[in-house]
Motif scaffolding. Structure first.
Motif, PDB file in Angstrom:
ATOM      1  N   MET A   1     169.153 -27.809 -82.936  1.00 59.76           N
ATOM      2  CA  MET A   1     169.428 -29.073 -82.328  1.00 59.76           C
ATOM      3  C   MET A   1     169.186 -30.246 -83.201  1.00 59.76           C
ATOM      4  O   MET A   1     168.161 -30.087 -84.165  1.00 59.76           O
ATOM      5  CB  MET A   1     168.516 -29.302 -81.081  1.00 59.76           C
ATOM      6  CG  MET A   1     168.806 -28.578 -80.043  1.00 59.76           C
ATOM      7  SD  MET A   1     170.149 -29.218 -79.040  1.00 59.76           S
ATOM      8  CE  MET A   1     170.722 -27.869 -78.597  1.00 59.76           C
ATOM      9  N   ASP A  24     174.189 -29.710 -71.143  1.00 61.10           N
ATOM     10  CA  ASP A  24     173.876 -28.416 -71.478  1.00 61.10           C
ATOM     11  C   ASP A  24     172.958 -28.447 -73.029  1.00 61.10           C
ATOM     12  O   ASP A  24     172.349 -27.838 -73.338  1.00 61.10           O
ATOM     13  CB  ASP A  24     175.106 -27.691 -72.055  1.00 61.10           C
ATOM     14  CG  ASP A  24     175.679 -27.163 -70.563  1.00 61.10           C
ATOM     15  OD1 ASP A  24     175.241 -27.015 -69.754  1.00 61.10           O
ATOM     16  OD2 ASP A  24     176.989 -26.808 -70.684  1.00 61.10           O
ATOM     17  N   LYS A  25     173.455 -29.503 -73.958  1.00 65.59           N
ATOM     18  CA  LYS A  25     172.634 -29.681 -75.013  1.00 65.59           C
ATOM     19  C   LYS A  25     171.118 -30.103 -74.704  1.00 65.59           C
ATOM     20  O   LYS A  25     170.213 -29.644 -75.364  1.00 65.59           O
ATOM     21  CB  LYS A  25     173.302 -30.771 -75.961  1.00 65.59           C
ATOM     22  CG  LYS A  25     174.671 -30.417 -76.662  1.00 65.59           C
ATOM     23  CD  LYS A  25     175.192 -31.701 -77.125  1.00 65.59           C
ATOM     24  CE  LYS A  25     176.422 -31.396 -77.702  1.00 65.59           C
ATOM     25  NZ  LYS A  25     177.374 -32.283 -78.454  1.00 65.59           N
ATOM     26  N   LYS A  27     169.320 -29.601 -72.294  1.00 67.85           N
ATOM     27  CA  LYS A  27     168.766 -28.663 -71.203  1.00 67.85           C
ATOM     28  C   LYS A  27     168.399 -27.502 -72.199  1.00 67.85           C
ATOM     29  O   LYS A  27     167.351 -26.884 -72.603  1.00 67.85           O
ATOM     30  CB  LYS A  27     169.524 -27.989 -70.341  1.00 67.85           C
ATOM     31  CG  LYS A  27     168.748 -26.705 -69.394  1.00 67.85           C
ATOM     32  CD  LYS A  27     170.054 -26.134 -68.435  1.00 67.85           C
ATOM     33  CE  LYS A  27     170.065 -26.712 -67.479  1.00 67.85           C
ATOM     34  NZ  LYS A  27     170.741 -26.099 -66.171  1.00 67.85           N
ATOM     35  N   GLY A  28     169.320 -27.016 -73.296  1.00 68.83           N
ATOM     36  CA  GLY A  28     168.835 -26.072 -74.524  1.00 68.83           C
ATOM     37  C   GLY A  28     167.727 -26.637 -75.154  1.00 68.83           C
ATOM     38  O   GLY A  28     166.923 -25.604 -75.693  1.00 68.83           O
ATOM     39  N   ALA A  29     167.717 -28.047 -75.516  1.00 66.26           N
ATOM     40  CA  ALA A  29     166.647 -28.437 -76.259  1.00 66.26           C
ATOM     41  C   ALA A  29     165.310 -28.363 -75.442  1.00 66.26           C
ATOM     42  O   ALA A  29     164.248 -28.131 -76.151  1.00 66.26           O
ATOM     43  CB  ALA A  29     166.866 -29.934 -76.617  1.00 66.26           C
ATOM     44  N   HIS A  31     164.320 -26.233 -73.180  1.00 67.14           N
ATOM     45  CA  HIS A  31     163.957 -24.858 -73.047  1.00 67.14           C
ATOM     46  C   HIS A  31     163.554 -24.503 -74.456  1.00 67.14           C
ATOM     47  O   HIS A  31     162.570 -23.512 -74.470  1.00 67.14           O
ATOM     48  CB  HIS A  31     165.281 -23.877 -72.629  1.00 67.14           C
ATOM     49  CG  HIS A  31     165.682 -24.101 -71.154  1.00 67.14           C
ATOM     50  ND1 HIS A  31     165.388 -22.971 -70.194  1.00 67.14           N
ATOM     51  CD2 HIS A  31     166.100 -25.097 -70.422  1.00 67.14           C
ATOM     52  CE1 HIS A  31     165.854 -23.570 -68.993  1.00 67.14           C
ATOM     53  NE2 HIS A  31     166.182 -24.724 -69.085  1.00 67.14           N
ATOM     54  N   ALA A  32     164.243 -24.757 -75.445  1.00 65.84           N
ATOM     55  CA  ALA A  32     163.690 -24.501 -76.777  1.00 65.84           C
ATOM     56  C   ALA A  32     162.295 -25.037 -77.215  1.00 65.84           C
ATOM     57  O   ALA A  32     161.224 -24.230 -77.445  1.00 65.84           O
ATOM     58  CB  ALA A  32     164.439 -25.002 -77.962  1.00 65.84           C
ATOM     59  N   GLU A  35     159.649 -22.901 -75.060  1.00 64.37           N
ATOM     60  CA  GLU A  35     159.522 -21.662 -75.468  1.00 64.37           C
ATOM     61  C   GLU A  35     158.283 -22.031 -76.753  1.00 64.37           C
ATOM     62  O   GLU A  35     157.356 -21.013 -76.817  1.00 64.37           O
ATOM     63  CB  GLU A  35     160.615 -21.091 -75.937  1.00 64.37           C
ATOM     64  CG  GLU A  35     161.351 -20.638 -74.783  1.00 64.37           C
ATOM     65  CD  GLU A  35     162.729 -19.941 -75.476  1.00 64.37           C
ATOM     66  OE1 GLU A  35     162.661 -19.293 -76.636  1.00 64.37           O
ATOM     67  OE2 GLU A  35     163.666 -19.636 -74.541  1.00 64.37           O
TER      68      GLU A  35
END
Length: 94
Positions: A1, A24-25, A27-29, A31-32, A35
């Protein structure tokens, strides 16, 4: 990202609702990041990490000797051990 891209997405969210791609971008950031923050569980057993047990006799699953007295200073003290204590009687709530 890319941080600049995420900043652009957030700035755009102030003006109008997020597009599906921007959502989506983001949300992906998130979630990363989540984690990275969550520590992984360590499920290794001592027997797989250690070369050999510290006390090989104790590892056979046998019960400890029942005739061995506990070390002094361990365990509950009886009421007689507190001779100077004041006794207070509490009323029952029954």
């Amino acid at each position: 990202m890319n941080l600049d891209e995420l900043d652009r997405v957030l700035d755009g969210a102030r003006q109008a609702p997020l597009s599906e791609a921007d959502c989506d971008k983001l949300k992906g950031a998130l979630h990363a990041l989540a984690e990275m923050l969550v520590r992984s569980r360590n499920t290794e057993k001592t027997s797989t990490v250690m070369d050999e047990p510290e006390n090989p006799e104790a590892g056979d699953g046998a019960q400890p000797d029942a005739n061995v007295s506990p070390r002094p200073g361990h365990g509950r003290e009886g009421a007689e051990a507190f001779g100077g204590a004041r006794i207070t009687v509490l009323a029952s709530c029954v």
